[in-house]
Structures are given as structure tokens and as C-alpha cells.
Design a protein around this motif. Structure first.
Motif, PDB file in Angstrom:
ATOM      1  N   ARG A  15      28.113  40.653  34.666  1.00  9.74           N
ATOM      2  CA  ARG A  15      28.809  41.755  35.252  1.00  9.74           C
ATOM      3  C   ARG A  15      29.482  41.418  36.609  1.00  9.74           C
ATOM      4  O   ARG A  15      30.644  41.662  36.779  1.00  9.74           O
ATOM      5  CB  ARG A  15      27.840  42.794  35.548  1.00  9.74           C
ATOM      6  CG  ARG A  15      28.731  44.320  35.804  1.00  9.74           C
ATOM      7  CD  ARG A  15      27.732  45.199  36.579  1.00  9.74           C
ATOM      8  NE  ARG A  15      27.552  44.556  38.071  1.00  9.74           N
ATOM      9  CZ  ARG A  15      26.498  45.010  38.752  1.00  9.74           C
ATOM     10  NH1 ARG A  15      25.720  46.247  38.268  1.00  9.74           N
ATOM     11  NH2 ARG A  15      26.063  44.275  39.815  1.00  9.74           N
ATOM     12  N   ASP A  16      28.817  40.687  37.363  1.00 10.53           N
ATOM     13  CA  ASP A  16      29.439  40.185  38.806  1.00 10.53           C
ATOM     14  C   ASP A  16      30.571  39.220  38.395  1.00 10.53           C
ATOM     15  O   ASP A  16      31.761  39.178  39.079  1.00 10.53           O
ATOM     16  CB  ASP A  16      28.234  39.469  39.649  1.00 10.53           C
ATOM     17  CG  ASP A  16      27.221  40.381  40.235  1.00 10.53           C
ATOM     18  OD1 ASP A  16      27.592  41.462  40.042  1.00 10.53           O
ATOM     19  OD2 ASP A  16      26.233  39.799  40.612  1.00 10.53           O
ATOM     20  N   VAL A  19      33.578  41.263  37.432  1.00 14.23           N
ATOM     21  CA  VAL A  19      34.133  42.118  38.260  1.00 14.23           C
ATOM     22  C   VAL A  19      34.804  41.133  39.289  1.00 14.23           C
ATOM     23  O   VAL A  19      36.059  41.402  39.690  1.00 14.23           O
ATOM     24  CB  VAL A  19      33.045  42.676  39.147  1.00 14.23           C
ATOM     25  CG1 VAL A  19      33.535  43.283  40.308  1.00 14.23           C
ATOM     26  CG2 VAL A  19      32.345  43.953  38.397  1.00 14.23           C
ATOM     27  N   LEU A  20      34.430  40.096  39.676  1.00 16.35           N
ATOM     28  CA  LEU A  20      35.161  38.992  40.381  1.00 16.35           C
ATOM     29  C   LEU A  20      36.452  38.641  39.755  1.00 16.35           C
ATOM     30  O   LEU A  20      37.541  38.673  40.331  1.00 16.35           O
ATOM     31  CB  LEU A  20      34.282  37.585  40.598  1.00 16.35           C
ATOM     32  CG  LEU A  20      35.018  36.899  41.424  1.00 16.35           C
ATOM     33  CD1 LEU A  20      35.188  37.181  42.892  1.00 16.35           C
ATOM     34  CD2 LEU A  20      34.066  35.484  41.699  1.00 16.35           C
ATOM     35  N   GLY A  22      38.065  40.317  37.298  1.00 13.72           N
ATOM     36  CA  GLY A  22      38.871  41.562  37.230  1.00 13.72           C
ATOM     37  C   GLY A  22      39.594  41.597  38.820  1.00 13.72           C
ATOM     38  O   GLY A  22      40.804  42.059  38.630  1.00 13.72           O
ATOM     39  N   THR A  23      39.011  41.717  39.746  1.00 12.65           N
ATOM     40  CA  THR A  23      39.356  41.912  40.963  1.00 12.65           C
ATOM     41  C   THR A  23      40.459  41.076  41.358  1.00 12.65           C
ATOM     42  O   THR A  23      41.658  41.010  42.002  1.00 12.65           O
ATOM     43  CB  THR A  23      38.521  42.239  41.991  1.00 12.65           C
ATOM     44  OG1 THR A  23      37.506  40.967  42.157  1.00 12.65           O
ATOM     45  CG2 THR A  23      37.792  43.455  41.824  1.00 12.65           C
ATOM     46  N   THR A  24      40.143  39.467  40.933  1.00 13.12           N
ATOM     47  CA  THR A  24      41.147  38.559  41.457  1.00 13.12           C
ATOM     48  C   THR A  24      42.592  38.912  40.567  1.00 13.12           C
ATOM     49  O   THR A  24      43.579  38.640  41.228  1.00 13.12           O
ATOM     50  CB  THR A  24      40.794  37.267  41.075  1.00 13.12           C
ATOM     51  OG1 THR A  24      39.307  36.958  41.709  1.00 13.12           O
ATOM     52  CG2 THR A  24      41.633  36.047  41.213  1.00 13.12           C
ATOM     53  N   VAL A  26      43.588  41.754  39.479  1.00 14.56           N
ATOM     54  CA  VAL A  26      44.332  42.927  40.014  1.00 14.56           C
ATOM     55  C   VAL A  26      45.119  42.441  41.280  1.00 14.56           C
ATOM     56  O   VAL A  26      46.237  42.873  41.652  1.00 14.56           O
ATOM     57  CB  VAL A  26      43.307  44.072  40.460  1.00 14.56           C
ATOM     58  CG1 VAL A  26      43.901  45.091  41.177  1.00 14.56           C
ATOM     59  CG2 VAL A  26      42.966  44.516  39.276  1.00 14.56           C
ATOM     60  N   LEU A  27      44.312  41.802  42.049  1.00 13.27           N
ATOM     61  CA  LEU A  27      45.081  41.023  43.692  1.00 13.27           C
ATOM     62  C   LEU A  27      46.142  40.375  43.068  1.00 13.27           C
ATOM     63  O   LEU A  27      47.270  40.534  43.939  1.00 13.27           O
ATOM     64  CB  LEU A  27      43.841  40.299  44.352  1.00 13.27           C
ATOM     65  CG  LEU A  27      44.403  39.403  45.538  1.00 13.27           C
ATOM     66  CD1 LEU A  27      44.683  40.580  46.603  1.00 13.27           C
ATOM     67  CD2 LEU A  27      43.509  38.721  46.160  1.00 13.27           C
ATOM     68  N   GLY A  86      36.796  41.416  55.106  1.00 15.16           N
ATOM     69  CA  GLY A  86      35.603  41.488  54.290  1.00 15.16           C
ATOM     70  C   GLY A  86      34.585  40.520  54.559  1.00 15.16           C
ATOM     71  O   GLY A  86      33.478  40.830  54.578  1.00 15.16           O
TER      72      GLY A  86
END
Length: 192
Positions: A15-16, A19-20, A22-24, A26-27, A86
Motif C-alpha cells: 500500500r505504501d 501511494v508513493l 501514485g503521488t509521484t 500526480v506531482l 514536508g
């Protein structure tokens, strides 16, 4: 012996990782899309032409290439500042073992805020070397508060709870001083 089951740990890792990634993604998508938006009113074709000019010759000869270069620099700076904030939040929360820890907890933000207010109050302008005073002031205020906290911590025997409470008291004191200055001179931070 750990109470965490082996299957749960691999599920958490998976999952981590998702998420990592996916957020990359999106960024990167937001960074690419933000090149096309700005106040200059460049059409997408002009932005692409500016990107091609920058990529082929590295020249900023056309106005579109100059605007695109400014946008790229701002995007890069935004990502760098966001990552730095962050990281600082992560380090503060880890060091103090408190998920709510931030720079306001120790008074560092209050020191920066008060120093900028004092510089504006006294009308100090100019630069120190190549750095403007309005950039040096918050850095000096924040570092001053940090040094004061470290001296207090040394005096109290490096106790984490005493360090946090000292920082909190200092934060409230600095914010009170800021509030007094701003209420006495409401236009202190205006540009007029």
C-alpha cells in the motif's frame, strides 16, 4: 515477539509503495500541466514552442521561451519548498515523538514573524551582501529563537518535556509581542 502478522506487513508495504508511486505520478502531472497556466496569457501552442526553443538551443531569445523558463523555475522552486517543508515536519514529529509537532510549537515561526515585523516597523531596507534584509530577518529571528532554546535546554539538562514547554512558552511570548506591535500599528506590514 511482534504482534504484527507477516501478511499485514507486506500489505502495508504494498500500500505504501502504491501511494508513493501514485503521488509521484500526480506531482509530475501537475508540474507538466502547470507549465501551461499563468497570467501572461500564452496559448498552449506558444508554450510548446517555447519549450522546444529551450530544449533545442537552450536559448531564451523569444518571449515565450523566457516566460516558459520562469514558469519552470517557479515550478521547481515550489516542489523544492514543498519537499523541504514536508521533511522539516517529518523531522520535528519524529524528534519530539508527537504527530502534532510543528515549527510553531518551538517558537521558531514566532521569532521569524517578530523579526520581520520589527524590520518593517523600523523601516530597515537594503541588503546584507546579496541577500535582502526581508530575507535575512526571518532567518535571523528563527535562528535566534533556536539558539535561545538550545541554551535553555542545556541549562535544564536536555529534558525533552522541558524543551517543548520552554519552546511553547517562548512561542506564546513572541506571538504576544507581535500582536501588540500589530495592534499598535495596524498598517505596519502593508506596502503603502
Amino acid at each position: 515477539m511482534s504482534s504484527v502478522q507477516p501478511g499485514a506487513e507486506s500489505g502495508t508495504r504494498r500500500r505504501d509503495t502504491v501511494v508513493l508511486i501514485g503521488t509521484t505520478v500526480v506531482l509530475i502531472a501537475v508540474m507538466c500541466a502547470s507549465i501551461f497556466f499563468g497570467s501572461s496569457g500564452l496559448r498552449p501552442g506558444e508554450v510548446l514552442k517555447g519549450l522546444r526553443t529551450l530544449a533545442q538551443s537552450g536559448s531564451k531569445s523569444s518571449p515565450a521561451a523566457q516566460i516558459v523558463m520562469l514558469r519552470l523555475l517557479r515550478i521547481g522552486l515550489g516542489v523544492l519548498v514543498g519537499a523541504s517543508l514536508g521533511l522539516s515536519g517529518f523531522l520535528l514529529q519524529t524528534a519530539f515523538r508527537n504527530p502534532l509537532a510543528d515549527s510553531y510549537l518551538l517558537g521558531v515561526s514566532g521569532g521569524a514573524q517578530l523579526s520581520v515585523t520589527l524590520v518593517a516597523l523600523f523601516g530597515i531596507s537594503g541588503a546584507v551582501g546579496i541577500m535582502p534584509v526581508m530575507v535575512i530577518a526571518p532567518l535571523a529571528g528563527a535562528l535566534g529563537v533556536l539558539v535561545l532554546l538550545l541554551m535553555i535546554s542545556k541549562r535544564l539538562g536536555h529534558d525533552l518535556l522541558a524543551f517543548l514547554l520552554s519552546g511553547l512558552a517562548l512561542s506564546y511570548m513572541l506571538n504576544a509581542m507581535y500582536s501588540i506591535l500589530v495592534s499598535a500599528r495596524p498598517n505596519i506590514l502593508s506596502h503603502s
